[in-house]
Design an enzyme around this catalytic site. Structure first.
Site, mmCIF file in Angstrom:
data_model
loop_
_atom_site.group_PDB
_atom_site.id
_atom_site.type_symbol
_atom_site.label_atom_id
_atom_site.label_comp_id
_atom_site.label_asym_id
_atom_site.label_seq_id
_atom_site.Cartn_x
_atom_site.Cartn_y
_atom_site.Cartn_z
ATOM 1 N N THR A 14 36.092 53.019 43.290
ATOM 2 C CA THR A 14 34.936 53.425 42.520
ATOM 3 C C THR A 14 33.821 54.238 43.650
ATOM 4 O OG1 THR A 14 34.841 51.436 41.392
ATOM 5 C CG2 THR A 14 32.684 52.413 41.511
ATOM 6 N N TYR A 27 34.161 54.490 33.471
ATOM 7 C CA TYR A 27 34.389 55.391 34.665
ATOM 8 C C TYR A 27 35.828 55.533 35.050
ATOM 9 C CZ TYR A 27 34.628 51.800 38.226
ATOM 10 O OH TYR A 27 34.928 50.726 38.693
ATOM 11 N N THR A 93 37.064 48.204 45.529
ATOM 12 C CA THR A 93 36.565 47.039 45.822
ATOM 13 C C THR A 93 37.519 45.958 45.538
ATOM 14 O OG1 THR A 93 35.370 46.827 43.894
ATOM 15 C CG2 THR A 93 34.133 47.528 46.095
ATOM 16 N N ASP A 94 38.384 46.016 44.335
ATOM 17 C CA ASP A 94 39.285 44.806 43.539
ATOM 18 C C ASP A 94 39.996 44.354 44.674
ATOM 19 O OD1 ASP A 94 38.067 45.415 41.417
ATOM 20 O OD2 ASP A 94 39.742 46.408 40.528
ATOM 21 N N LYS A 166 35.808 39.415 47.169
ATOM 22 C CA LYS A 166 34.932 39.949 46.090
ATOM 23 C C LYS A 166 34.533 38.681 45.292
ATOM 24 C CE LYS A 166 34.731 43.622 42.621
ATOM 25 N NZ LYS A 166 35.367 44.613 41.894
ATOM 26 N N GLU A 284 44.967 15.040 48.789
ATOM 27 C CA GLU A 284 45.616 14.316 47.610
ATOM 28 C C GLU A 284 47.011 14.476 47.447
ATOM 29 O OE1 GLU A 284 43.291 13.914 43.751
ATOM 30 O OE2 GLU A 284 41.895 15.210 44.778
HETATM 31 N N1 ASP Z 1 38.751 49.040 40.192
HETATM 32 C C1 ASP Z 1 38.143 49.830 41.423
HETATM 33 C C2 ASP Z 1 38.966 49.618 42.633
HETATM 34 O O1 ASP Z 1 39.086 48.590 43.138
HETATM 35 C C3 ASP Z 1 36.987 48.978 41.585
HETATM 36 C C4 ASP Z 1 36.140 49.305 42.638
HETATM 37 O O2 ASP Z 1 36.207 50.197 43.299
HETATM 38 O O3 ASP Z 1 35.113 48.866 42.589
HETATM 39 O O4 ASP Z 1 39.295 50.622 42.898
#
Ligand code: ASP
Length: 328
Positions: A14, A27, A93-94, A166, A284
């Protein structure tokens, strides 16, 4: 003094995303080239020299072995180059958590390696990309960032690779750390470290593997039966991470099927589908009897990365796997 030189490795995400509308939700990740991003930063006249090297232009949901191998090779080479002070990786970020942890486990500490992304595409209102990138530059060029291994910079916060995950789908402050929270706060004009470097003199825990084995994460759910475990074994999974309930629990039939997997030579690690907390041995679930390892502080995504590296290194014995999850 000449400007510090930082290597910037671009993978997309992103932070390189563009939207059809500045206010809409949809996007495309990875649309903007690394060269354009670096030129935008260069226009700000910072006292650093950025060397851009594109690795990929993809959403990090598609990242895997080819990009990881390329990143590892580039960073290992940079670590041997006295002209480079630090490395920045732009990344979606994923799966930032997975890439950061994989690189942290397979690279010597020393030179700062800083992963950075964004929650909003570059042309969206309130985009966080440029600020995050400026923050990453500040961290990567700080001599106090050395000996901390791979870090993730998001939302004015710095996390160590072994802690970061995340934790929200769309907030700007989407990242959290466990068991440690942030290790520093950063803005384009300030950087405050909360503790001394934690990897002084530490070398890589694993060599870079020739390949990574198929290891699956299986999420436990109420009423589940043993068939998903049998299906994973049927497709040749070499290891299984259970994202269990609570402290890594699963229905009895699932645990029994996982114990069969261990007897068949497939290591099983119990982690939790809960966001935070330890998964300890024999709470457990009788790990000693069933042959499982407990993921301790690692969530399912990081547990899978560690288990892949262990299996790739020929380590599948439950005791040795547990020792690795205990930090040994
Ligand atoms: N789907 C995107 C990625 O991980 C999301 C992001 O970058 O925030 O490339």
């Amino acid at each position: 003094m000449s400007a510090q030189r930082l290597l910037v490795l671009g993978t997309g995400g992103t932070i390189a995303g563009s939207a059809s509308s500045a206010t809409g939700q949809s996007y495309a990740a990875g649309d903007i080239t690394l060269e354009v991003m670096v030129a935008n930063i260069a226009a700000l006249d910072l006292e650093v020299e950025l060397v851009a090297r594109p690795i990929a232009q993809i959403g990090s949901q598609d990242i895997g072995w080819p990009q990881w191998s390329a990143l590892h090779a580039e960073i290992a080479a940079a670590q041997g180059d006295a002209d480079i002070a630090g490395v920045i990786i732009t990344h979606g970020t994923d799966t930032a958590e997975e890439t950061a942890f994989l690189l942290d486990l397979t690279l010597d500490a020393g030179m700062p390696v800083v992963m950075v992304g964004a929650m909003r595409p570059a042309d969206a209102v309130g985009s966080d990309g440029i600020r995050n990138l400026l923050n990453a530059i500040r961290v990567a060029s700080d001599p106090r960032a050395r000996d901390r291994g791979v870090m993730v910079v998001m939302g004015d916060t710095v996390f160590a690779a072994s802690d970061v995950r995340k934790a929200a789908t769309s907030n700007i402050d989407a990242f959290k750390g466990y068991p440690r929270g942030p290790i520093a706060r950063v803005t384009p004009s300030s950087l405050d470290w909360f503790a001394p470097a934690h990897r002084i003199g530490s070398t890589k825990r694993f060599p870079w593997p020739e390949a990574l084995p198929r290891v699956a994460i299986l999420t436990a759910g109420a009423g589940m039966d043993a068939m998903p475990v049998q299906a994973l074994l049927g497709i040749g999974c070499k290891g299984i991470v259970i994202a269990g309930m609570g402290q890594g629990n699963a229905p009895r039939v699932v645990l029994d099927a996982l114990a069969d997997a261990v007897r068949a030579g497939v290591p099983v690690v119990r982690s939790s589908r809960v966001d935070e907390g330890m998964v300890d041995r024999n709470v457990e679930v009788d790990d000693d009897a069933l042959g499982f390892a407990a993921a301790r502080a690692l969530g399912p995504a990081k547990a899978r990365v560690l288990l892949m590296l262990l299996i790739a290194s020929g380590i599948t014995d439950a005791g040795a796997v547990q020792a690795a999850f205990d930090g040994g």
